[in-house]
Structures are given as structure tokens and as C-alpha cells.
Design a protein around this motif. Structure first.
Motif, PDB file in Angstrom:
ATOM      1  N   GLY A  66      68.513  -3.263  29.203  1.00 19.06           N
ATOM      2  CA  GLY A  66      67.941  -2.749  27.967  1.00 19.06           C
ATOM      3  C   GLY A  66      66.431  -2.808  27.937  1.00 19.06           C
ATOM      4  O   GLY A  66      65.786  -3.592  28.639  1.00 19.06           O
ATOM      5  N   ILE A  67      65.865  -1.995  27.077  1.00 16.70           N
ATOM      6  CA  ILE A  67      64.426  -1.772  27.046  1.00 16.70           C
ATOM      7  C   ILE A  67      63.632  -3.048  26.735  1.00 16.70           C
ATOM      8  O   ILE A  67      63.925  -3.769  25.783  1.00 16.70           O
ATOM      9  CB  ILE A  67      64.071  -0.661  26.032  1.00 16.70           C
ATOM     10  CG1 ILE A  67      62.586  -0.306  26.091  1.00 16.70           C
ATOM     11  CG2 ILE A  67      64.513  -1.053  24.613  1.00 16.70           C
ATOM     12  CD1 ILE A  67      62.194   0.374  27.368  1.00 16.70           C
ATOM     13  N   SER A  68      62.644  -3.298  27.561  1.00 19.01           N
ATOM     14  CA  SER A  68      61.713  -4.397  27.337  1.00 19.01           C
ATOM     15  C   SER A  68      60.574  -4.266  28.326  1.00 19.01           C
ATOM     16  O   SER A  68      60.788  -3.929  29.494  1.00 19.01           O
ATOM     17  CB  SER A  68      62.395  -5.759  27.515  1.00 19.01           C
ATOM     18  OG  SER A  68      61.509  -6.819  27.204  1.00 19.01           O
ATOM     19  N   SER A  69      59.373  -4.524  27.851  1.00 22.54           N
ATOM     20  CA  SER A  69      58.190  -4.455  28.715  1.00 22.54           C
ATOM     21  C   SER A  69      57.322  -5.677  28.459  1.00 22.54           C
ATOM     22  O   SER A  69      57.248  -6.183  27.339  1.00 22.54           O
ATOM     23  CB  SER A  69      57.370  -3.192  28.428  1.00 22.54           C
ATOM     24  OG  SER A  69      58.149  -2.024  28.565  1.00 22.54           O
ATOM     25  N   TYR A  78      52.586 -10.739  26.706  1.00 23.84           N
ATOM     26  CA  TYR A  78      52.897 -10.063  25.444  1.00 23.84           C
ATOM     27  C   TYR A  78      54.084  -9.142  25.707  1.00 23.84           C
ATOM     28  O   TYR A  78      54.012  -8.260  26.564  1.00 23.84           O
ATOM     29  CB  TYR A  78      51.689  -9.259  24.953  1.00 23.84           C
ATOM     30  CG  TYR A  78      50.434 -10.101  24.844  1.00 23.84           C
ATOM     31  CD1 TYR A  78      50.082 -10.716  23.649  1.00 23.84           C
ATOM     32  CD2 TYR A  78      49.616 -10.308  25.966  1.00 23.84           C
ATOM     33  CE1 TYR A  78      48.948 -11.514  23.567  1.00 23.84           C
ATOM     34  CE2 TYR A  78      48.487 -11.103  25.892  1.00 23.84           C
ATOM     35  CZ  TYR A  78      48.150 -11.708  24.684  1.00 23.84           C
ATOM     36  OH  TYR A  78      47.034 -12.510  24.606  1.00 23.84           O
ATOM     37  N   LEU A  79      55.174  -9.355  24.991  1.00 20.64           N
ATOM     38  CA  LEU A  79      56.380  -8.561  25.183  1.00 20.64           C
ATOM     39  C   LEU A  79      56.482  -7.469  24.133  1.00 20.64           C
ATOM     40  O   LEU A  79      56.115  -7.670  22.967  1.00 20.64           O
ATOM     41  CB  LEU A  79      57.629  -9.447  25.096  1.00 20.64           C
ATOM     42  CG  LEU A  79      57.822 -10.513  26.169  1.00 20.64           C
ATOM     43  CD1 LEU A  79      59.111 -11.290  25.909  1.00 20.64           C
ATOM     44  CD2 LEU A  79      57.852  -9.893  27.556  1.00 20.64           C
ATOM     45  N   VAL A  80      56.991  -6.314  24.560  1.00 29.51           N
ATOM     46  CA  VAL A  80      57.298  -5.230  23.626  1.00 29.51           C
ATOM     47  C   VAL A  80      58.794  -4.972  23.724  1.00 29.51           C
ATOM     48  O   VAL A  80      59.299  -4.517  24.755  1.00 29.51           O
ATOM     49  CB  VAL A  80      56.509  -3.955  23.963  1.00 29.51           C
ATOM     50  CG1 VAL A  80      56.887  -2.831  22.982  1.00 29.51           C
ATOM     51  CG2 VAL A  80      55.011  -4.209  23.913  1.00 29.51           C
ATOM     52  N   ASP A  81      59.513  -5.302  22.662  1.00 33.26           N
ATOM     53  CA  ASP A  81      60.960  -5.154  22.542  1.00 33.26           C
ATOM     54  C   ASP A  81      61.711  -6.071  23.510  1.00 33.26           C
ATOM     55  O   ASP A  81      61.181  -6.487  24.553  1.00 33.26           O
ATOM     56  CB  ASP A  81      61.402  -3.702  22.730  1.00 33.26           C
ATOM     57  CG  ASP A  81      60.977  -2.805  21.567  1.00 33.26           C
ATOM     58  OD1 ASP A  81      60.924  -3.309  20.430  1.00 33.26           O
ATOM     59  OD2 ASP A  81      60.704  -1.615  21.798  1.00 33.26           O
ATOM     60  N   LEU A  82      62.941  -6.392  23.121  1.00 32.98           N
ATOM     61  CA  LEU A  82      63.797  -7.250  23.940  1.00 32.98           C
ATOM     62  C   LEU A  82      65.226  -6.745  23.799  1.00 32.98           C
ATOM     63  O   LEU A  82      66.012  -7.264  23.005  1.00 32.98           O
ATOM     64  CB  LEU A  82      63.689  -8.715  23.495  1.00 32.98           C
ATOM     65  CG  LEU A  82      62.520  -9.498  24.099  1.00 32.98           C
ATOM     66  CD1 LEU A  82      62.182 -10.721  23.261  1.00 32.98           C
ATOM     67  CD2 LEU A  82      62.838  -9.928  25.522  1.00 32.98           C
ATOM     68  N   VAL A 105      58.075  -5.908  18.173  1.00 32.90           N
ATOM     69  CA  VAL A 105      59.315  -5.150  18.012  1.00 32.90           C
ATOM     70  C   VAL A 105      58.968  -3.801  17.398  1.00 32.90           C
ATOM     71  O   VAL A 105      58.397  -3.734  16.302  1.00 32.90           O
ATOM     72  CB  VAL A 105      60.318  -5.908  17.125  1.00 32.90           C
ATOM     73  CG1 VAL A 105      61.587  -5.086  16.915  1.00 32.90           C
ATOM     74  CG2 VAL A 105      60.659  -7.260  17.743  1.00 32.90           C
ATOM     75  N   THR A 106      59.302  -2.726  18.100  1.00 34.56           N
ATOM     76  CA  THR A 106      58.928  -1.394  17.627  1.00 34.56           C
ATOM     77  C   THR A 106      59.754  -0.951  16.426  1.00 34.56           C
ATOM     78  O   THR A 106      59.230  -0.301  15.518  1.00 34.56           O
ATOM     79  CB  THR A 106      59.072  -0.349  18.743  1.00 34.56           C
ATOM     80  OG1 THR A 106      60.435  -0.337  19.212  1.00 34.56           O
ATOM     81  CG2 THR A 106      58.137  -0.668  19.903  1.00 34.56           C
ATOM     82  N   HIS A 107      61.041  -1.287  16.421  1.00 38.07           N
ATOM     83  CA  HIS A 107      61.905  -0.932  15.293  1.00 38.07           C
ATOM     84  C   HIS A 107      63.182  -1.746  15.393  1.00 38.07           C
ATOM     85  O   HIS A 107      63.447  -2.398  16.410  1.00 38.07           O
ATOM     86  CB  HIS A 107      62.200   0.568  15.260  1.00 38.07           C
ATOM     87  CG  HIS A 107      62.992   1.076  16.420  1.00 38.07           C
ATOM     88  ND1 HIS A 107      62.485   1.146  17.711  1.00 38.07           N
ATOM     89  CD2 HIS A 107      64.270   1.543  16.514  1.00 38.07           C
ATOM     90  CE1 HIS A 107      63.401   1.636  18.526  1.00 38.07           C
ATOM     91  NE2 HIS A 107      64.506   1.871  17.827  1.00 38.07           N
ATOM     92  N   LEU A 108      63.976  -1.709  14.334  1.00 37.61           N
ATOM     93  CA  LEU A 108      65.101  -2.632  14.222  1.00 37.61           C
ATOM     94  C   LEU A 108      66.429  -2.009  14.635  1.00 37.61           C
ATOM     95  O   LEU A 108      67.462  -2.220  13.984  1.00 37.61           O
ATOM     96  CB  LEU A 108      65.174  -3.176  12.786  1.00 37.61           C
ATOM     97  CG  LEU A 108      63.945  -3.982  12.351  1.00 37.61           C
ATOM     98  CD1 LEU A 108      64.095  -4.467  10.916  1.00 37.61           C
ATOM     99  CD2 LEU A 108      63.697  -5.160  13.291  1.00 37.61           C
ATOM    100  N   HIS A 109      66.435  -1.270  15.723  1.00 39.44           N
ATOM    101  CA  HIS A 109      67.672  -0.837  16.358  1.00 39.44           C
ATOM    102  C   HIS A 109      68.129  -1.947  17.307  1.00 39.44           C
ATOM    103  O   HIS A 109      67.305  -2.583  17.968  1.00 39.44           O
ATOM    104  CB  HIS A 109      67.461   0.456  17.145  1.00 39.44           C
ATOM    105  CG  HIS A 109      68.059   1.659  16.491  1.00 39.44           C
ATOM    106  ND1 HIS A 109      67.617   2.948  16.752  1.00 39.44           N
ATOM    107  CD2 HIS A 109      69.088   1.807  15.594  1.00 39.44           C
ATOM    108  CE1 HIS A 109      68.325   3.812  16.044  1.00 39.44           C
ATOM    109  NE2 HIS A 109      69.219   3.150  15.346  1.00 39.44           N
TER     110      HIS A 109
END
Length: 367
Positions: A66-69, A78-82, A105-109
Motif C-alpha cells: 500500500g501507498i507510502s513514501s 517524514y512519511l506521507v501516508d501509511l 496523511v493526505t486523506h482519510l481513505h
């Protein structure tokens, strides 16, 4: 996105004119990309992008998690999404929880925060633990739910609080896990988990945006946070029906990296990404998806809420003047679709460098 291996193979064959005989080579390429990250001595100097997970969700796909950078700047993380599997990728990457300063967290999906609490829960003590409070930045409550896309009545979960924001997500996860957490603190002398995170819900600027109206009106980027290593700004993007959905830009002394989060093609992305050294943008191959037998509601969501790979280069990367376009949050995320297909389709109308995201790929920023 629910796509069987057989349907993806069939759809790819139909849309590209050949079956995916190249998939073993694509898998080999992915293996090479993930063969090893630079040692800590390299990551401790400069700015580095590490793609931990590169698949769209929520259904797991073989070959990508799953998406994470992770953006690593002078050794700070610094993490973007998990998304799902991101915690495992974080461990495999060799990155240290002790160096983690913030999560965005970009959005709550679900596919963007499935492992957010896992990171906190499994790393507030023990081996390689969190050593200081980590800042969590993300959306607050949407404030309203959309009407059902099917036109039929559906149940509402937690009707007294149907749109919790990031703070409620974290706090209620901690509460639900209280038995285990209390045991760890008493039995193994782990610290109080509440002292190891700080949640910051990002206020939506007064630009006329709303969950049931214009979700991403034209606007300018706004500041989110800054420290000695990064300056982070955000902008609203269109990912209906989710609101708010943010894209983030990180400016460092070495260069800039912009993350689209989930979005359809939107002018706000050009505004935020302008002049970026690296643009990490979500991508969907609608040609394959349309041939994969989805329900009308699923197909409509993908068409209205995501960015077709053929449009990202000419409509976002080129007008924004970015140097490198990195495709991530790939839909479908299966490795049965060769990297060469993603790259060729994204390169049309864009003369910059195109990199196809694979788990644990490392890209130096500004170097």
C-alpha cells in the motif's frame, strides 16, 4: 480496487495488443529497484525519496504494498501516508523509527492510513522504538456525508459521529488497544504511548470548499509546518467523495518534492508542484480498468476521482515545470502490468524524466 489477476491479464492483452509476457522482466526490474537502499551514512546527508509502497487500494495487489513514501532529509524522516503493508516496508527499508519526525496523511481513505496506528502501536517500545513525539498531520472531520452513489438507501455507521477526523481515528485506536498497551507498559516497561504522538488536524482555508460542493476550488498553497529541515505546504485536490483531500509539497535546501495524494487532474496540482524537482503523482490506467469488468459505481469513481496516466505528463508535470515525474499509487497495482507500459504512457506530452514507482525505490532529490 478489486481486480483479479486473470482480468488484468485479459484487459492488458486487449488494450496493448499482447499478453503480458513481459511480466517476468518487469518483476526482475522491480527486484533490481528494491535490491537495496543506500546505507545510513548516505541517507544522513542530503534529501532522499524512498518509495515504501506504491500500490493503490484498498484491495492488496501482488507485487506492491500500500501507498507510502518517505522523504529523508539529513537523516530525519517524514512519511506521507501509511497504507497496508507500509509498516513492514518501513522496517525492511532500514529506516529507523528513532529518526521519524512527522507523518502526513493526505486523506482519510483506508488505503492511506491502514498502517498509521500500526506504526505507533508496534513501535512505542521494544526494539528500535520511537524516541520522541511524532507529529501526525492530516484532515479533520469532513462534516457531512454524500448521498449514496447507487441512489439506494444505505446504513450510516456511528450516526452521532459519522465523519471522524484524524484525531478521533488515532485516539479511538489507542482506546480500543488499551489492554495490550497497558500490559506492555506494566510488563515490559514500555513508555506511555500518549507521550509519543501529537495530532495536528489541518484547517481547511476559507476558499469556498465544502464536502458537498466544490472540493478543490482554485487556491494558493498554504503552510502546514516547518522545521530546520523542511518547509511543508498543502493545497486542496479533488478526490470525490473524500473531503478534505490534500496534496503536500516539501521544500528543502536540496530541492523540492511534491506529493499529489489521490486526485483527479486538477489545476491546484500545477500550482503546488510548480518548479518541483520531483513530483510523486498517483496514476491509474483507465484503459485497463475499463476492460476489467467493474461495477458502474466503481468505474465512475475511478474516472472521477483519479488521474489517468496519459494525462499526468501533459496536464500537470509539463505545465508545472517539474524535473522528474514519479508514478505511484498505481492502479491496478499488480506487477502483471509492465513498468514499460506505465512509463511510455506517462511520457507522452512530457519531456522530463519519468520514473515508475516500485516498493523500496530510492531517488536522490536535487542530485
Amino acid at each position: 480496487m478489486s481486480l483479479s489477476r486473470r482480468s488484468v491479464l485479459r484487459a492488458t492483452a486487449v488494450t496493448s495488443g499482447a499478453a503480458v509476457a513481459a511480466s517476468p522482466a518487469a518483476a526482475a526490474a522491480a527486484s533490481a529497484d528494491s535490491a537495496g537502499l543506500p546505507p545510513a551514512s548516505v541517507l544522513n546527508k542530503g534529501a532522499h525519496l524512498v518509495l515504501l509502497g506504491t500500490a493503490a487500494g484498498p484491495v492488496p495487489m501482488q507485487g506492491r504494498t500500500g501507498i507510502s513514501s518517505a522523504l529523508v532529509v539529513d537523516g530525519r524522516i517524514y512519511l506521507v501516508d501509511l497504507g497496508h503493508g507500509a509498516f513492514d516496508r518501513f522496517q525492511r527499508s532500514g529506516l529507523s523509527a528513532a529518526a521519524l519526525d512527522a507523518v502526513f496523511v493526505t486523506h482519510l481513505h483506508s488505503d492511506h492510513l491502514a498502517d498509521l496506528f500500526t506504526l505507533l502501536w508496534l513501535r512505542f517500545g521494544g526494539v528500535d522504538p520511537l524516541t520522541h513525539p511524532v507529529a501526525f498531520y492530516g484532515p479533520g472531520s469532513a462534516g457531512a456525508l454524500p448521498a449514496p452513489s447507487s441512489g439506494q438507501p444505505v446504513a450510516t455507521l456511528a450516526p452521532d459521529s459519522p465523519t471522524p477526523g484524524l484525531a478521533d481515528f488515532v485516539e479511538k485506536s489507542v482506546t480500543a488497544s488499551a489492554y495490550d498497551i497497558n500490559l506492555r507498559m506494566r510488563d515490559e516497561n514500555w513508555p506511555d504511548i500518549r507521550n509519543l504522538y501529537r495530532v495536528h488536524e489541518i484547517p481547511v482555508p476559507d476558499v469556498g470548499a465544502s464536502p458537498l460542493g466544490a472540493m478543490a476550488p482554485l487556491m494558493e498553497p498554504f503552510p502546514v509546518m516547518s522545521d530546520e529541515h523542511v518547509r511543508v505546504s498543502a493545497i486542496l485536490v479533488a478526490h470525490p467523495p473524500v473531503f478534505p483531500s490534500f496534496a503536500f509539497r516539501f521544500d528543502t535546501r536540496y530541492g523540492s518534492v511534491t506529493f499529489s495524494g489521490d486526485t483527479t487532474i486538477t489545476p491546484n496540482m500545477v500550482t503546488l508542484a510548480r518548479g518541483s524537482d520531483v513530483l510523486v503523482h498517483e496514476a491509474i490506467d483507465l484503459e485497463i480498468v475499463k476492460a476489467a469488468g467493474l461495477t458502474p459505481e466503481q468505474l465512475r469513481h475511478h474516472e472521477n476521482s483519479h488521474s489517468d496516466v496519459t494525462r499526468i505528463g501533459p496536464e500537470v508535470a509539463r505545465p508545472a515545470g517539474v524535473k522528474t515525474l514519479v508514478l505511484s499509487h498505481l492502479a491496478p497495482g499488480t506487477k502483471e502490468i509492465p513498468d514499460s507500459r506505465w512509463k511510455s504512457r506517462a511520457s507522452k506530452g512530457f519531456n522530463g524524466r519519468v520514473r515508475v514507482g516500485n516498493d523500496l525505490k530510492h531517488i536522490r532529490v536535487g542530485g
